[in-house]
Each structure stands twice: as C-alpha cells, then as structure tokens.
Design an enzyme around this catalytic site. Structure first.
Site, mmCIF file in Angstrom:
data_model
loop_
_atom_site.group_PDB
_atom_site.id
_atom_site.type_symbol
_atom_site.label_atom_id
_atom_site.label_comp_id
_atom_site.label_asym_id
_atom_site.label_seq_id
_atom_site.Cartn_x
_atom_site.Cartn_y
_atom_site.Cartn_z
ATOM 1 C CD GLU A 63 -4.077 -1.874 8.901
ATOM 2 O OE1 GLU A 63 -3.248 -2.806 8.816
ATOM 3 O OE2 GLU A 63 -4.746 -1.471 7.938
ATOM 4 C CD GLU B 276 -3.304 -0.748 1.582
ATOM 5 O OE1 GLU B 276 -3.725 0.366 1.261
ATOM 6 O OE2 GLU B 276 -3.975 -1.585 2.198
HETATM 7 C C1 BGC Z 1 -5.312 1.334 4.456
HETATM 8 C C2 BGC Z 1 -5.915 2.288 5.434
HETATM 9 C C3 BGC Z 1 -6.957 3.039 4.696
HETATM 10 C C4 BGC Z 1 -8.014 2.031 4.339
HETATM 11 C C5 BGC Z 1 -9.268 2.531 3.779
HETATM 12 C C6 BGC Z 1 -6.380 0.377 4.073
HETATM 13 O O1 BGC Z 1 -5.987 -0.633 3.269
HETATM 14 O O2 BGC Z 1 -4.170 0.741 4.929
HETATM 15 O O3 BGC Z 1 -5.162 2.837 6.358
HETATM 16 O O4 BGC Z 1 -7.433 4.182 5.263
HETATM 17 O O5 BGC Z 1 -7.489 1.013 3.558
HETATM 18 O O6 BGC Z 1 -10.226 2.073 4.534
#
Ligand code: BGC
Length: 711
Positions: free
Chosen positions: A598, A337
C-alpha cells in the site's frame, strides 16, 4: 424467481457471529436430474449427504444490499434414495462486521436461506423440495464466522435441531448469478516452519496470499487448534499483526477423536505466515497446506524481462490482483477494510484487463455501483456501499466512467457502456453541482487527494497536490469519457462537448502553475498543459532533483510513466521503473515483497514499519504500472474506434537498460505477442498479431495483416 419457496431461518436471532444450519431430509427414487437453485442472506456452505454442493466459495457472493445473486447447481451426483440437504450460513458480507450499514439500519436482520430443489425423475415427472416451514434449524458447529475475524469450529458442539422460522424478506431482489464465482485456485505447501525469537512456531508459505488452509491431524477429543495470520515479520523476525488493525483474523478448532481434516468454510484470510498457537502435536509440512482463493478469472497477460527484479514485480502485481479480486475489487484482503474501494479499482482497471479476463467480474461490480449510486449522482467511496455519505471523492467516484470505458476498450462490451451511461451523466452533473466555481470542481470536502503521496505534510495521508486541481481534472476526464461513451452509443453529446471545452478552458485559466509531481503528471496526461514541452521539462527536473525518484500517490502514480514517455522522457520513465532504492516499485521487491504494498515505505530501510493503521502489504493500486509495461514498453494498445482488440496498435518503446522485454496477451481475437531484444546495433522486435495491426517501430509505421513478424 423461487416463487414457491420461502425465506427461512433459525427461530431466534443469534447473539453474535455464530453460524446457523438449515436442513431437510427427503427420500427420492429414480432421479434422472437434480437441480438446486439457492441463495441466502449471509454466505452459505451447502452440503447434500455430507458432500459439498458446487465449488463457489462464500456464495452467494458480495453485492449491493439491494440485490442478492442466486446460484444454480446440478446436484444429481450427490443424491441417493435417502438424503439430507444441509446449509450453513454466516453473516459475512450481509451483516458481519464489514457491513456496518446493515448493522445500523437493520438490527433485526440475520442469516436466511431460500432455495428450490428440482428433481426430474426417470419417467419425466418433476418433484420439488422448497425451503419452507418443513425445514429444521440449529446453531452450527461453526460457532463463529466473520470476514474480518475468522472462523471457529467446534467438532464437539451438538447441533440440536428445532423447527425453522419463515423470514420476512423480499424476493424481488433475487437475481441470477452474474459475476465469476470465487473458487479455490492453487495449493501451496509450507516453504518452512520455524521458531521466532519470541519462541512462536510460524509457518511461512513464501507468498502473501488470500485464502485459507487445510489441515489433517490425528487428535484426541477436545484437543485445540489455534492459528493466527500475518503478512510480514517485524525487524526482529517476530510475527507481526498490528497492521490488521481490529480484524482478529483468527482460527480456532476443537478436535474430535481420531482424524480431523478441515478448511474454513465461511471466511478468508490475507496472509503469508501462520502462527501456530496450539496444535495437537508438533506441526510438520505434511499437516497443512495453503489454499489460494479468488474469483474465477482467466489469466490473459504475461510479462517477462531480462531483469529478475522486474519479473518479481510482475509476479507481485499478479498476486496483488489474485488477492484482491474476490467477487469485488477490494483494496486489501487482510485488515478491517477489504471493501470495493472505487478509487483503487479505477487506477488498476487497465492493468487488470491486461492480466486477466475481468469482463464479467467488472460487469457485475458495476451493476452494484449503479444500484448504489446516490440520488444526487454521487458515488459511494466503496461499492457495495457499506456506509452512507452522499458525497464523492475525485478519482474515486470516477470509477463510474473509467471502469466501464476500459471494459469496453478491452472487450468491446457496449452493453456495459449502455447500462452505465446514465450513471456517468448523473455523476458529471453531481460534480458540477458540488463545486463552488463554475466549470471546476472546487470546495469539495470529501476528497482523498493524492492519497499516500510522499509529498504529504507531516501526519497526513494526503499528498500535497491540491484537491481542487485533482477534482477539476477528473471532472474534465470523466466528462470526456462520458462523451466517448455517448458517441459509441450514438447519443447526442453536444452538451458534454461544450462542458468539456469550458472545463478545460477554466482549468487552464485557473491553474497556471503546477506544484507537485502529480500536478505535472495530471496536466500532461489529461492534456491540460498547453506548453507540453515546458511542462514535461518541469516534471523531469522535479524528478531528477528528487534523486530520480517519484513522490506520487494513488492519483499520480498510474499516469507517471505515461506522462514522461508521451513527452520525450522514455528513458526517465525507465529509470523510475528500474529504480531500486526507496521510493520505487523495485524497492519493495528488494525488501522481499511478494505482493504490492500500500505504501512506498511499508517497511523502511531500517526495517521499521510505516504505521500500523494504514500499512497493507497486499494493495494492488501501485501495481497499475503494469499497464505502462504492456501498453508502452511492449506497446500493445487498443484502438478507440475498434475496441476489443478488433484492430491493434503495437508500438514498442525499448530501452538499452534491459536486454529484453516481452508481453503476451490473449484477446477475444487471438494472441498478441510483442517482444524486443537488445542487439549490437539496436533492437530486434518479434511481433505476432491475430488481426490487422498498425505496427510502429522507431517512428516508422507498418500496416500489417494477421501474422508473425520480425523487425
Ligand atoms: C483504503 C484505500 C482507499 C482509501 C481512501 C483506505 O483505507 O485502504 O485503498 O482508497 O482508504 O483513501
């Protein structure tokens, strides 16, 4: 800009992620000053006579595909009479795996360079070297480089040069460097090197970080070095990489005979552990060190308390910011990401501005946001926009109002408000149009909801808070911020004032009950709830019934403690902050976290991982709690009418649960400190203000001039 230079590249498009070189030899005598202006498609690593140009890691940085930043370096010191300038280029943010959109839309784009070297001679004459057909090109010893997948370097690869080709690409999109450059910031020695139960050799740096490493080793020609990277070990103590998903995040190196020293040039890694897959000898701490890289932002905020666990949390929040401020605010630095997720930045921006001076950093990113805003006013979920989708998610798109307004509050920066005001207006209009009901934002299908809220139904990432409620509240919030921005700029905002009133009325009529912690929190924090007392009681009851534990996700968490402390529940806010068992901020600290996770349960009590597909151990979002510590617990607040800390409110809110707490904040007007100490009969407060301040202690207001005070 760069009018006489041409975009140049390797004559044929590389098959994959190989880096390319472009080089030019030249002679020059009596140079007084040499200035290199340079930018590229893909990231560059430039050398003159084998010495690196500048210290900008992954230049020219990460921007919207609609522009590219040009850097200017004084390279006088690097020049001799016979010279070679050599630039190595990798696709990276431009069209590496991360930039899905460019790969789809522009199959024929690849790395290219444009530059101009200005040589001012002793006699005042100027000579120029432009990028043009006179340059040579080769494939590079960097045989592979990608943001997600890492780097390969083959010392034995022969770089065979051929004439380069001019590359057809517009120059109008070149702009001067705007953000902070990414630089090497710290060096960490290995904490320990050990063998896992599986028999693998692993180096532990004792800190989850973003960056790379440097090694030095004597080797034989053809010896292979291979490293893998991980943030955590599994419950058996083995190296764990599944949470990197498809990001290979690897390093491969083929040695030359003799001493080999290297650090990656065109990638970065998020890691605490390095697994040594292959090395010419038994690896020792003398062979390797970790190098922390991040945007060159200056630390401005410090927190300290009597609780070692809380102090570790503060440290983890700082490391979360360092690890994710790499030219853009990223969600995480390790898996596939690493993008400028708008929602994450929006929830963290206030904390970010306390911790570091991020004015230039956000200015640059917000300009990318402006460029990438869709015609219909929607904001992409990630900026730069790596995929197309003309929809916005509530609490993500709102980065367009929340971030500029915070930069204004902290630094008094009106310029960014002015630039972003039209984007705010377009976004507010978009929300209105995207709704099925007037004065609400309902029916949107692209919401991430209270992302990762713990009240999520089984199998879902979204907490149970209703999308329509979150969206309508953020419709209101962004409209209010648009009004405040408009007022600061002297605009007529009557239209938005009427809109905000109508939205508020309609939300109140439509959502009479709150069903989740996050719904209560939003209702309180955004002034939706008419009966604040009853609503706060309801929230407190819900939290207590849950064992004094939170359940909130990305949307509710940033305001949770504020909603409590603003409504008579300061002690409950502290109970949540100091809660050590799952789910809580200190739970991860007790589990050995060195950054912010997270998930509240990235690793559960039994040592099991939450899930491999969404389990980053370096996601700064929940670190947003620090803004409550600076702003409420220590009480350092901006004043809307006197932004940039031109005037301050200092209203500490102590608790007997801690012996002391202190905050220090470097502002544009000087240093603020606010500390309190528990004493037998109450608290002693020590406050320093560099400007006129309103100090509120125990409900009593003191108007003070600049100076240091004890209360
Ligand atoms: C990310 C998040 C992001 C989210 C959206 C994820 O895959 O890592 O931090 O805000 O997607 O919901």
């Amino acid at each position: 800009m760069l009018n006489n230079s041409k975009w140049i590249s390797y004559p044929t498009q590389p098959n994959g992620f190989e880096a390319i070189n472009l080089k030019r030899d030249f002679n020059v005598h009596n140079v007084k000053r040499a200035t290199l202006k340079i930018t590229s498609l893909g990231c560059y690593y430039a050398e003159i006579n084998g010495r690196r140009v500048g210290d900008f890691i992954l230049a020219p940085g990460c921007t919207s595909v609609k522009r590219v930043q040009m850097q200017t370096y004084d390279v006088t010191e690097l020049l001799d009479t016979t010279n070679t300038i050599k630039v190595t280029l990798a696709l990276d943010w431009f069209k590496g795996r991360i930039n899905w959109r460019n790969s789809q839309e522009h199959p024929d784009w690849y790395q290219a360079l444009i530059c101009e070297l200005e040589l001012t001679l002793e006699n005042g004459q100027k000579e120029y070297i432009y990028s043009d057909k006179s340059w040579l090109a080769s494939m590079s010893k960097v045989t592979f480089a990608d943001i997600y997948d890492g780097e390969h370097y083959d010392s034995l690869f022969e770089e065979k040069y051929v004439p380069c080709k001019e590359f057809d690409y517009p120059k109008e999109m070149i702009v001067n460097q705007q953000g902070e450059k990414i630089v090497e910031n710290e060096i960490l020695a290995p904490h320990k090197i050990f063998v896992t139960p599986k028999g693998e050799t692993v180096i532990d740096f004792n800190q989850n970080l973003t960056g790379y490493f440097e090694f030095k080793v004597n080797a034989h020609k053809g010896d292979r070095i291979s490293f893998s990277f991980a943030e955590v070990l599994d419950s058996d103590g083995n190296f764990y990489t599944e949470n990197y998903r498809t990001a290979k995040s690897e390093f491969e190196y083929i040695c030359a005979e003799g001493e080999n020293t290297y650090k990656p040039r065109l990638t970065f890694y998020g890691f605490r552990y390095i697994r040594v897959n292959s090395f010419p000898c038994e690896i020792t701490p003398e062979h390797i060190k970790a190098i922390v890289v991040h945007s060159d932002i200056k630390r401005t905020g410090y927190l300290n308390s009597s609780s070692p666990l809380l102090n570790k949390l503060f440290s983890n929040i700082i490391w979360g910011q360092k690890g994710n401020f790499l030219d853009i605010p990223t969600d995480c630095p390790q898996r596939d990401e690493r993008m400028g997720w708008t929602g994450d930045a929006q929830v963290f921006v206030k904390t970010a501005t306390y911790n570091y001076d991020v004015e230039r950093f956000f200015e640059k990113w917000l300009r990318d946001m402006k460029l990438d805003q869709f015609e219909n006013g929607a904001l992409p979920h990630v900026v730069p926009q790596y995929w197309s989708n003309e929809k916005s998610s509530a609490a993500w798109g709102d980065a367009v109002t929340v971030c500029p307004y915070q930069i204004y509050l902290t630094y008094g920066n009106k310029k960014i408000l002015k630039e972003m005001y039209p984007c705010m207006c377009k976004y507010v209009a978009f929300m209105g149009k995207d709704s099925t009901k007037k004065y609400l934002w309902t029916g949107g299908v692209h919401h991430f909801g209270d992302w990762l809220g713990l009240d999520a139904p089984a199998g879902s990432y979204k907490g149970s808070t209703r999308d329509d409620f979150i969206a309508s509240v953020f419709y209101y919030y962004s409209t209010v911020l648009t009004i405040k921005t408009g007022r600061a700029l002297g605009k007529n905002v009557e239209k938005y004032e009427r809109l905000a009133e109508n939205i508020l009325k309609t939300i109140r009529k439509t959502f009479k009950e709150y069903k989740t912690q996050t719904e209560y929190v939003l209702a309180l924090y955004f002034g939706i709830a008419e009966d604040k007392r009853a609503t706060a009681d309801g929230l407190a009851k819900m939290i207590k019934e849950n064992g004094t534990r939170l359940q909130t996700g990305f949307v509710g968490t940033p305001y949770l403690l504020h909603a409590l402390s603003q409504n008579g529940y300061v002690e409950l806010a502290y109970d949540l902050l100091l809660q050590e068992s799952y789910p809580s901020w200190l739970y991860s600290v007790k589990q050995g976290a060195t950054t912010i996770w997270e998930h509240w349960d990235g690793v559960n009590d039994k040592g099991e991982f939450w899930s491999k597909d969404m389990n980053s151990f370096n996601h700064y979002a929940y670190g947003s709690v620090a803004d409550w510590v600076y702003g409420v617990a220590c009480g350092i607040k901006t004043v809307d009418e006197k932004p940039g800390f031109e005037e301050i409110i200092i209203a500490p809110t102590p608790t007997k649960k801690l012996d002391y707490l202190s905050a220090k904040l470097e502002t544009r007007h000087g240093e603020i400190t606010s500390a309190w100490y528990k004493e037998e009969n109450g608290f002693r407060y020590e406050i320093t203000t560099p400007v006129k301040a309103t100090v509120i202690i125990d409900g009593v207001t003191y108007n003070v001039e600049k100076g240091s005070y004890v209360f």
